[in-house]
Scaffold this motif. Structure first.
Motif, mmCIF file in Angstrom:
data_model
loop_
_atom_site.group_PDB
_atom_site.id
_atom_site.type_symbol
_atom_site.label_atom_id
_atom_site.label_comp_id
_atom_site.label_asym_id
_atom_site.label_seq_id
_atom_site.Cartn_x
_atom_site.Cartn_y
_atom_site.Cartn_z
ATOM 1 N N PHE A 258 37.520 -19.894 13.203
ATOM 2 C CA PHE A 258 37.977 -19.437 14.503
ATOM 3 C C PHE A 258 37.182 -20.205 15.549
ATOM 4 O O PHE A 258 35.975 -20.080 15.629
ATOM 5 C CB PHE A 258 37.731 -17.926 14.618
ATOM 6 C CG PHE A 258 38.507 -17.282 15.714
ATOM 7 C CD1 PHE A 258 37.903 -16.353 16.551
ATOM 8 C CD2 PHE A 258 39.843 -17.571 15.926
ATOM 9 C CE1 PHE A 258 38.616 -15.740 17.558
ATOM 10 C CE2 PHE A 258 40.559 -16.968 16.924
ATOM 11 C CZ PHE A 258 39.943 -16.043 17.743
ATOM 12 N N LYS B 99 32.484 -23.058 17.734
ATOM 13 C CA LYS B 99 33.043 -22.225 16.677
ATOM 14 C C LYS B 99 32.612 -20.790 16.906
ATOM 15 O O LYS B 99 31.422 -20.514 17.048
ATOM 16 C CB LYS B 99 32.546 -22.700 15.317
ATOM 17 C CG LYS B 99 33.074 -24.063 14.967
ATOM 18 C CD LYS B 99 32.861 -24.410 13.536
ATOM 19 C CE LYS B 99 31.431 -24.196 13.061
ATOM 20 N NZ LYS B 99 30.455 -24.902 13.864
ATOM 21 N N ILE B 100 33.562 -19.919 16.950
ATOM 22 C CA ILE B 100 33.210 -18.515 17.093
ATOM 23 C C ILE B 100 32.778 -17.975 15.746
ATOM 24 O O ILE B 100 31.770 -17.294 15.618
ATOM 25 C CB ILE B 100 34.402 -17.714 17.641
ATOM 26 C CG1 ILE B 100 34.744 -18.227 19.037
ATOM 27 C CG2 ILE B 100 34.089 -16.239 17.679
ATOM 28 C CD1 ILE B 100 35.939 -17.559 19.631
ATOM 29 N N GLN B 101 33.546 -18.253 14.737
ATOM 30 C CA GLN B 101 33.164 -17.825 13.407
ATOM 31 C C GLN B 101 33.800 -18.760 12.399
ATOM 32 O O GLN B 101 34.914 -19.216 12.583
ATOM 33 C CB GLN B 101 33.614 -16.379 13.163
ATOM 34 C CG GLN B 101 32.800 -15.675 12.111
ATOM 35 C CD GLN B 101 32.964 -14.170 12.181
ATOM 36 O OE1 GLN B 101 33.699 -13.660 13.009
ATOM 37 N NE2 GLN B 101 32.309 -13.463 11.290
#
Lengths: 292, 85
Positions: free
Chosen positions: A225, A203-205
């Protein structure tokens, strides 16, 4: 007379302590009849500096024996001191290792994620990881949601599923609505099914693991994201996995002084759960006034 | 990173999100972009099509402009670079 002589000899021996070690007597079990020539030859080197010359041929057997005992005692004392120094240095080294182990352990755990410590390795998110893999097969990511029973929120995903390639970043949305009349702080956790695919889900964010406060009646969109690690395509254990389910659960944050919920909702403090911890959905008997 | 085949324990160690948590869009500044993206996704039935990814880029750009996200290059986010801007 002999005592004076012995005393003089002792001072000589003390003065030449270092070189005494090199005068190694053949064995401890030396017979009473020493070989004066050997001993005298050794001591002659020592006496070369100052002091009156000791002529061992003129000494009696007892004197020689006393000398020898004195000398053996000095040897032993030297050996004992050396051994003690070695052991104490070993102890100091281990003590130092014990102190150094704390940051070392922390570094190893952060790198390998051993013991449940989250991997904070930035190398998972380098740019070459974000290149989509050119396969025909797309992985289906489904989104599900759950809300704790004591949290009066409506929490649903905005899209049912997304089909992605490994390495391709994707955006997904969840919608949360606070249906009560109070500002409530919630916290979300997520889980990935199947469990083996979780290591490739980067997970990036997102909006998990941090407190999210929603005012009364507020509706908000929460994005996620993420991308699937490109190594997913080359892992033989993942070849049968086509479906991944991302499941979010929202819990109610609960502080002991009741500050997690504002605007008049009272919390029975004696019956409230442990402060500022997530309340699991099974804990239904916690006294709350929140309407569902 | 296939240097440790059969490393089953790796699945148990959680990885936090790289950039942490998105700040909540309380004022709804990027709702329009979000709705466009959702409509696009519904249109292509979930496939992460390139045009939808461009709309995702628009959404993230809106977030960056409104201080809801740290500014970053599109390459770091895996999105196609701006063409001719």
């Amino acid at each position: 007379m002999t005592q004076l002589f012995l005393w003089g000899f002792n001072t000589v021996i003390r003065g030449t302590h270092c070189s005494l070690a090199r005068c190694s007597l053949p064995s401890v079990g030396l017979s009473a009849t020493l070989r004066p020539k050997y001993v005298s030859g050794c001591f002659k080197r020592l006496n070369s500096t100052k002091s009156p010359r000791i002529d061992l041929n003129k000494m009696s057997t007892e004197e020689i024996r006393a000398l020898r005992n004195e000398w053996i005692a000095r040897q032993r004392k030297y050996k004992d001191r050396t051994a003690a120094l070695y052991f104490s240095s070993v102890a100091v080294i281990f003590l130092g290792l014990a102190y150094a182990a704390v940051p070392l352990y922390r570094a190893i755990c952060a790198r390998t994620g051993f013991g449940g410590i989250p991997i904070t390795d930035k190398r998972k998110f380098t740019q070459d990881k974000l290149v989509p893999v050119n396969t025909d097969k797309r992985i289906r990511i489904s989104f599900t949601s759950e809300v704790s029973q004591i949290l009066p929120w409506k929490f649903t995903p905005e899209q049912r599923e997304v089909y992605v390639h490994p390495g391709e970043t994707a955006l997904a949305f969840y919608k949360a609505k606070n249906r009560s009349r109070d500002d409530i702080i919630g916290m979300a956790t997520y889980s990935i099914t199947p469990g083996e695919a979780a290591q490739y889900f980067n997970k990036i964010q997102c909006f998990c693991f941090e407190e999210q406060k929603l005012s009364a009646g507020e509706e908000i969109d929460m994005p996620v994201f993420f991308f699937i690690d490109p190594d997913f395509a080359s892992d033989p254990q993942m070849r049968n996995i086509d479906d991944i389910v991302l499941h979010y659960t929202f819990f109610k944050a609960h502080y002991n002084d009741g500050s997690a919920v504002t605007k008049g909702e009272t919390i029975d403090k004696e019956k409230a759960a442990i402060s500022s911890q997530l309340l699991s959905p099974q804990v239904v008997n916690v006294q709350e006034e929140a309407g569902e | 990173m296939s240097g440790n085949p059969g490393n089953a324990l790796r699945a148990l160690s959680p990885t936090p999100p790289e950039r942490g948590s998105f700040p909540l869009d309380h004022d709804g500044e990027c709702t329009r972009q979000m709705q466009e993206y959702i409509n696009c996704i519904k249109l292509v039935k979930g496939e992460n099509a390139p045009n939808c990814r461009l709309l995702a880029k628009e959404y993230l750009k809106c977030r960056m402009d409104n201080q809801l996200m740290d500014k970053d290059s599109w390459k770091n986010l895996g999105l196609p670079e701006d063409a001719g801007k």
